[in-house]
Write an enzyme that holds these catalytic residues in place. Structure first.
Site, mmCIF file in Angstrom:
data_model
loop_
_atom_site.group_PDB
_atom_site.id
_atom_site.type_symbol
_atom_site.label_atom_id
_atom_site.label_comp_id
_atom_site.label_asym_id
_atom_site.label_seq_id
_atom_site.Cartn_x
_atom_site.Cartn_y
_atom_site.Cartn_z
ATOM 1 N N SER A 1 0.805 -0.835 0.235
ATOM 2 C CA SER A 1 -0.504 -0.081 0.249
ATOM 3 C C SER A 1 0.839 0.833 0.028
ATOM 4 O O SER A 1 2.404 0.689 0.276
ATOM 5 C CB SER A 1 -1.240 -0.144 1.250
ATOM 6 O OG SER A 1 -1.710 1.181 1.733
ATOM 7 N N TYR B 1 -2.093 -1.206 10.317
ATOM 8 C CA TYR B 1 -1.812 -1.183 8.925
ATOM 9 C C TYR B 1 -0.640 -0.968 8.146
ATOM 10 O O TYR B 1 0.047 -0.646 7.495
ATOM 11 C CB TYR B 1 -2.732 -0.967 8.181
ATOM 12 C CG TYR B 1 -3.327 -0.432 6.984
ATOM 13 C CD1 TYR B 1 -4.127 -2.053 6.692
ATOM 14 C CD2 TYR B 1 -3.096 0.068 6.278
ATOM 15 C CE1 TYR B 1 -4.202 -2.048 4.982
ATOM 16 C CE2 TYR B 1 -2.819 -0.130 4.910
ATOM 17 C CZ TYR B 1 -3.765 -1.085 3.943
ATOM 18 O OH TYR B 1 -4.380 -1.246 3.278
HETATM 19 P P1 NAD Z 1 -11.168 -6.384 0.472
HETATM 20 O O1 NAD Z 1 -11.916 -6.588 1.602
HETATM 21 O O2 NAD Z 1 -12.444 -6.196 -1.235
HETATM 22 O O3 NAD Z 1 -10.773 -7.653 -0.153
HETATM 23 C C1 NAD Z 1 -9.732 -8.165 1.867
HETATM 24 C C2 NAD Z 1 -9.591 -10.359 0.606
HETATM 25 O O4 NAD Z 1 -9.359 -10.534 1.516
HETATM 26 C C3 NAD Z 1 -11.529 -10.618 0.505
HETATM 27 O O5 NAD Z 1 -11.216 -11.852 -0.423
HETATM 28 C C4 NAD Z 1 -11.236 -11.126 2.374
HETATM 29 O O6 NAD Z 1 -12.612 -12.313 1.997
HETATM 30 C C5 NAD Z 1 -10.003 -11.654 2.509
HETATM 31 N N1 NAD Z 1 -9.579 -12.033 4.028
HETATM 32 C C6 NAD Z 1 -9.717 -10.980 4.507
HETATM 33 N N2 NAD Z 1 -9.427 -11.177 6.037
HETATM 34 C C7 NAD Z 1 -9.022 -12.672 5.163
HETATM 35 C C8 NAD Z 1 -8.253 -14.348 6.116
HETATM 36 N N3 NAD Z 1 -7.983 -13.409 7.381
HETATM 37 N N4 NAD Z 1 -7.976 -14.768 5.302
HETATM 38 C C9 NAD Z 1 -8.028 -15.188 4.233
HETATM 39 N N5 NAD Z 1 -8.556 -14.263 3.421
HETATM 40 C C10 NAD Z 1 -9.078 -12.670 3.883
HETATM 41 O O7 NAD Z 1 -10.067 -5.077 0.453
HETATM 42 P P2 NAD Z 1 -9.000 -4.761 -0.820
HETATM 43 O O8 NAD Z 1 -8.973 -3.269 -0.640
HETATM 44 O O9 NAD Z 1 -9.820 -5.843 -2.083
HETATM 45 O O10 NAD Z 1 -8.036 -5.649 -0.067
HETATM 46 C C11 NAD Z 1 -6.644 -6.323 -0.887
HETATM 47 C C12 NAD Z 1 -5.731 -5.850 0.149
HETATM 48 O O11 NAD Z 1 -4.887 -4.488 -1.191
HETATM 49 C C13 NAD Z 1 -5.204 -5.794 1.151
HETATM 50 O O12 NAD Z 1 -3.870 -6.210 1.399
HETATM 51 C C14 NAD Z 1 -5.055 -4.282 1.570
HETATM 52 O O13 NAD Z 1 -4.300 -3.410 2.302
HETATM 53 C C15 NAD Z 1 -4.586 -3.178 -0.141
HETATM 54 N N6 NAD Z 1 -4.787 -1.972 -0.162
HETATM 55 C C16 NAD Z 1 -6.292 -2.197 -0.607
HETATM 56 C C17 NAD Z 1 -6.712 -0.972 -0.788
HETATM 57 C C18 NAD Z 1 -7.465 0.256 -1.218
HETATM 58 O O14 NAD Z 1 -7.947 1.002 -1.353
HETATM 59 N N7 NAD Z 1 -8.834 -0.345 -1.201
HETATM 60 C C19 NAD Z 1 -5.124 0.515 -0.758
HETATM 61 C C20 NAD Z 1 -3.924 -0.292 -0.899
HETATM 62 C C21 NAD Z 1 -3.515 -1.639 -0.358
#
Ligand code: NAD
Length: 256
Positions: free
Chosen positions: A138, A151
Site C-alpha cells: 500500500s 496497517y
Molecule cells: P477487500 O475487503 O475487497 O478484500 C480483502 C480480501 O481478503 C477478501 O477476499 C477477504 O475475504 C480476504 N480476507 C480477509 N481476511 C482474510 C483472512 N483472515 N484469510 C483469508 N482471506 C481474508 O479489500 P481490498 O481493498 O481488495 O484489499 C486487498 C489488499 O489490498 C489488502 O492487502 C489491502 O490492504 C490492500 N490495499 C487496499 C487499498 C484500497 O484502497 N482498497 C489500498 C492499498 C492497499
C-alpha cells in the site's frame, strides 16, 4: 503469456485480489482463489476466462491453514508459479484506543501471512528456475496516516519482506515486488467512506470526494483492473530484472 502457469492469489474473493486473479487468468494462468464470502461468483468469473480454477478457504491469520493451502495448490495444480500475497483487513483508531486483538489480526493477516506463503512457495519456484511473488502492500507501506498504526506497520513490513525476498533470489529467475495502491474503491475502503459520511453528515458521493481530496491529487480511485495490469507486467519477460521494487499506483499520493 502465462499459459500453463498457476497463480495463487490470497484474499481473491473480492476487490483487488479478484482483479489481479482476473488479469492473470486473462493471460492464461490457472488460478487458486482464497478468501471469505461468496466463492461461487468469483470462481465462475475465472472459469469463464477458460482456465482451471481452484479454491482454498485458509484463514490467512493461521500458519497451519496457510500450509494446508500451499499443499492443496501443489497437489491440484503441480506447483505455484505466481504467488500474490494480497489478503488484508483494516481497523482505524488512535494507538491508545487500538484494540489489541485488531492489532494482532492485522499483523498476522496483512504481514505474517506473506512470510508464511512466501517461505512455502519459494522451494518449488527455485527448483523450477522461475517464479513471481507479488506483495500487495500500500502507499501505507511507504508513508503513514494517523489512526492506522497496525496497517501502516504491517505494510512497511511487507515492503521490507519484498526487498529481502528479492535479494535472496536475485541471481535466479524468481522475482519479488510490491504493489502500493492509493485509494481503491473496494469493500475495505467503502467502510472508511461510510465512516466519513456518518461523521460529517455527508452523502456517499460527498464522502468519497472528501476521502480522495485528503490524500490523492488525481481525485480518482485506482481500479483493481489497473492493479491487475501491473501484476501482469511483473509476470512478463519485461519484468525479469525488476526486483524488490515497491511500485505505487496512487494518483500522485506519494509525489506530494
Ligand atoms: P477487500 O475487503 O475487497 O478484500 C480483502 C480480501 O481478503 C477478501 O477476499 C477477504 O475475504 C480476504 N480476507 C480477509 N481476511 C482474510 C483472512 N483472515 N484469510 C483469508 N482471506 C481474508 O479489500 P481490498 O481493498 O481488495 O484489499 C486487498 C489488499 O489490498 C489488502 O492487502 C489491502 O490492504 C490492500 N490495499 C487496499 C487499498 C484500497 O484502497 N482498497 C489500498 C492499498 C492497499
Amino acid at each position: 503469456m502465462l499459459k500453463g502457469k498457476t497463480a495463487l492469489v490470497t484474499g481473491s474473493t473480492s476487490g483487488i485480489g479478484l482483479g489481479i486473479a482476473k488479469a492473470l487468468a486473462a493471460q492464461g494462468a490457472n488460478i487458486v482463489l482464497n478468501g471469505f464470502g461468496d466463492v461461487d461468483g468469483p470462481k465462475a468469473v475465472i472459469k469463464a476466462l477458460g482456465v482451471k480454477v481452484g479454491y482454498h478457504g485458509a484463514d490467512m491469520s493461521r500458519p497451519d491453514e496457510i500450509a494446508a493451502m500451499m499443499t492443496y495448490a501443489a497437489e491440484q495444480f503441480g506447483q505455484v508459479d505466481i504467488l500474490v500475497n494480497n489478503a488484508g483487513i483494516q481497523h482505524v483508531a488512535r494507538i491508545e484506543n487500538f484494540p489489541v486483538e485488531r492489532w494482532d489480526a492485522i499483523i498476522a493477516i496483512n504481514m505474517s501471512s506473506a512470510f508464511h506463503a512466501t517461505r512455502l512457495a519459494l522451494p518449488a519456484m527455485q527448483a523450477a528456475g522461475w517464479g513471481r511473488i507479488i506483495n500487495v502492500a500500500s502507499v501505507h507501506g511507504l508513508v503513514a496516516s494517523a489512526e492506522k498504526s497496525a496497517y501502516v506497520t504491517a505494510k512497511h513490513g511487507v515492503v521490507g519482506l519484498t526487498k529481502v525476498t528479492a535479494l535472496e533470489n536475485a541471481t535466479t529467475g524468481v522475482t519479488c515486488n510490491a504493489i502500493c495502491p492509493g485509494w481503491v474503491l473496494t469493500p475495505l475502503v467503502q467502510k472508511q467512506v461510510d465512516a466519513k459520511a456518518a461523521a460529517h453528515g455527508l452523502s456517499n458521493e460527498e464522502a468519497k470526494k472528501l476521502l480522495l481530496g485528503e490524500k490523492e491529487p488525481s481525485l480518482q480511485f485506482t481500479t483493481p483492473e489497473e492493479l491487475g495490469a501491473l501484476a501482469v507486467f511483473f509476470c512478463s519477460p519485461a519484468g525479469n530484472n525488476v526486483r524488490g521494487v515497491a511500485w505505487n499506483m496512487d494518483g500522485g499520493w506519494m509525489a506530494q
